[in-house]
Enzyme design. Structure first.
Site, mmCIF file in Angstrom:
data_model
loop_
_atom_site.group_PDB
_atom_site.id
_atom_site.type_symbol
_atom_site.label_atom_id
_atom_site.label_comp_id
_atom_site.label_asym_id
_atom_site.label_seq_id
_atom_site.Cartn_x
_atom_site.Cartn_y
_atom_site.Cartn_z
ATOM 1 N N ASP A 32 0.851 -1.187 0.000
ATOM 2 C CA ASP A 32 0.000 0.000 0.000
ATOM 3 C C ASP A 32 0.891 1.243 0.000
ATOM 4 O OD1 ASP A 32 -3.223 0.535 0.967
ATOM 5 O OD2 ASP A 32 -1.809 2.218 1.073
ATOM 6 N N ILE A 33 0.505 2.227 -0.790
ATOM 7 C CA ILE A 33 1.320 3.437 -0.941
ATOM 8 C C ILE A 33 1.271 4.310 0.316
ATOM 9 C CG2 ILE A 33 -0.395 5.021 -1.952
ATOM 10 C CD1 ILE A 33 1.692 5.578 -4.188
ATOM 11 N N ASN A 88 -12.915 -3.148 2.013
ATOM 12 C CA ASN A 88 -13.883 -2.062 2.119
ATOM 13 C C ASN A 88 -14.788 -2.060 0.895
ATOM 14 O OD1 ASN A 88 -12.775 -1.042 4.543
ATOM 15 N ND2 ASN A 88 -11.181 0.034 3.403
ATOM 16 N N GLU A 96 -12.194 3.621 -1.432
ATOM 17 C CA GLU A 96 -11.658 4.732 -2.232
ATOM 18 C C GLU A 96 -11.338 4.295 -3.650
ATOM 19 O OE1 GLU A 96 -8.226 6.376 -0.327
ATOM 20 O OE2 GLU A 96 -9.326 6.847 1.506
ATOM 21 N N VAL A 97 -10.807 3.095 -3.790
ATOM 22 C CA VAL A 97 -10.431 2.587 -5.110
ATOM 23 C C VAL A 97 -11.432 1.503 -5.498
ATOM 24 C CG1 VAL A 97 -8.658 1.438 -6.462
ATOM 25 C CG2 VAL A 97 -7.993 3.128 -4.733
ATOM 26 N N HIS A 101 -10.073 -4.983 -3.513
ATOM 27 C CA HIS A 101 -8.739 -5.226 -2.953
ATOM 28 C C HIS A 101 -8.888 -5.635 -1.500
ATOM 29 C CE1 HIS A 101 -9.816 -0.973 -2.598
ATOM 30 N NE2 HIS A 101 -9.183 -0.973 -1.437
ATOM 31 N N MET A 102 -8.023 -6.524 -1.092
ATOM 32 C CA MET A 102 -7.994 -6.961 0.302
ATOM 33 C C MET A 102 -6.756 -6.359 0.956
ATOM 34 S SD MET A 102 -8.044 -10.837 1.793
ATOM 35 C CE MET A 102 -6.379 -11.240 1.311
ATOM 36 N N HIS A 103 -6.998 -5.533 1.997
ATOM 37 C CA HIS A 103 -5.877 -5.025 2.794
ATOM 38 C C HIS A 103 -5.372 -6.149 3.690
ATOM 39 C CE1 HIS A 103 -6.705 -0.577 2.233
ATOM 40 N NE2 HIS A 103 -7.902 -1.058 1.950
HETATM 41 P P1 AMP Z 1 -9.812 1.636 0.211
HETATM 42 O O1 AMP Z 1 -10.378 1.763 -1.198
HETATM 43 O O2 AMP Z 1 -10.298 2.715 1.127
HETATM 44 O O3 AMP Z 1 -10.017 0.277 0.797
HETATM 45 O O4 AMP Z 1 -8.249 1.828 0.153
HETATM 46 C C1 AMP Z 1 -7.516 2.055 -1.020
HETATM 47 C C2 AMP Z 1 -6.074 1.885 -0.660
HETATM 48 O O5 AMP Z 1 -5.312 1.935 -1.853
HETATM 49 C C3 AMP Z 1 -5.513 2.965 0.273
HETATM 50 O O6 AMP Z 1 -4.983 2.350 1.450
HETATM 51 C C4 AMP Z 1 -4.436 3.641 -0.571
HETATM 52 O O7 AMP Z 1 -3.317 4.023 0.187
HETATM 53 C C5 AMP Z 1 -4.087 2.558 -1.586
HETATM 54 N N1 AMP Z 1 -3.561 3.039 -2.842
HETATM 55 C C6 AMP Z 1 -4.086 3.996 -3.637
HETATM 56 N N2 AMP Z 1 -3.332 4.177 -4.724
HETATM 57 C C7 AMP Z 1 -2.298 3.290 -4.634
HETATM 58 C C8 AMP Z 1 -1.175 2.987 -5.440
HETATM 59 N N3 AMP Z 1 -0.938 3.621 -6.603
HETATM 60 N N4 AMP Z 1 -0.317 2.022 -5.015
HETATM 61 C C9 AMP Z 1 -0.526 1.382 -3.848
HETATM 62 N N5 AMP Z 1 -1.578 1.619 -3.034
HETATM 63 C C10 AMP Z 1 -2.447 2.575 -3.415
#
Ligand code: AMP
Ligand code: ZN
Length: 120
Positions: A32-33, A88, A96-97, A101-103
């Site tokens: 994660d960035i 999420n 957000e994205v 994706h699984m954290h």
């Molecule tokens: P969420 O959609 O809230 O579950 O989290 C999206 C996650 O993607 C966040 O923790 C961001 O830090 C991460 N993220 C967004 N852009 C990038 C990227 N280019 N590379 C790695 N992680 C990213």
């Protein structure tokens, strides 16, 4: 299968760089960035699927792989005593994205509170 406007599809295709941890035919894992724990990486299906609401049986192999690989990758990344997995979904879930994706969050020490119950 791929969304040209999706940042995680661009990471899967290599158009945007990422610190990759693992890759196979179904999934990609990368750091994660903006890490929120000493170990914080994401595992994504290579195929574009916006949210868990959009999941179909065609995604079962990738989603199963995401869970099946998490423990090995967490251990190899320095989270040998436990970790959290979070997916999420939607605005209520603070997604957000919009590519599933699984954290995976962990570290050598116990994590702080992340899923606190709201006081009634
Ligand atoms: P969420 O959609 O809230 O579950 O989290 C999206 C996650 O993607 C966040 O923790 C961001 O830090 C991460 N993220 C967004 N852009 C990038 C990227 N280019 N590379 C790695 N992680 C990213
Ligand atoms: Zn995508």
């Amino acid at each position: 299968m791929s969304d040209p406007n999706c940042i995680f599809c661009k990471i899967v295709s290599g158009e945007i760089p990422a610190k990759k941890l693992y890759e196979d035919a179904e999934v990609l894992a990368f750091h994660d960035i903006r890490p929120q724990a000493p170990v914080h990486f994401l595992v994504v299906p290579k195929t574009h699927v916006a949210t868990l609401y959009d999941a179909t049986p065609s995604h079962e192999a990738a989603f199963g792989r995401m869970l099946a690989i998490a423990g090995r990758l967490a251990r190899e990344s320095g989270a040998a005593e436990g970790f959290r997995t979070i997916v999420n979904t939607g605005p209520v879930g603070h997604q957000e994205v919009y590519h599933v994706h699984m954290h995976v969050l962990g570290g050598p020490e116990p994590l702080g509170p992340m899923l606190q119950r709201r006081k009634q």
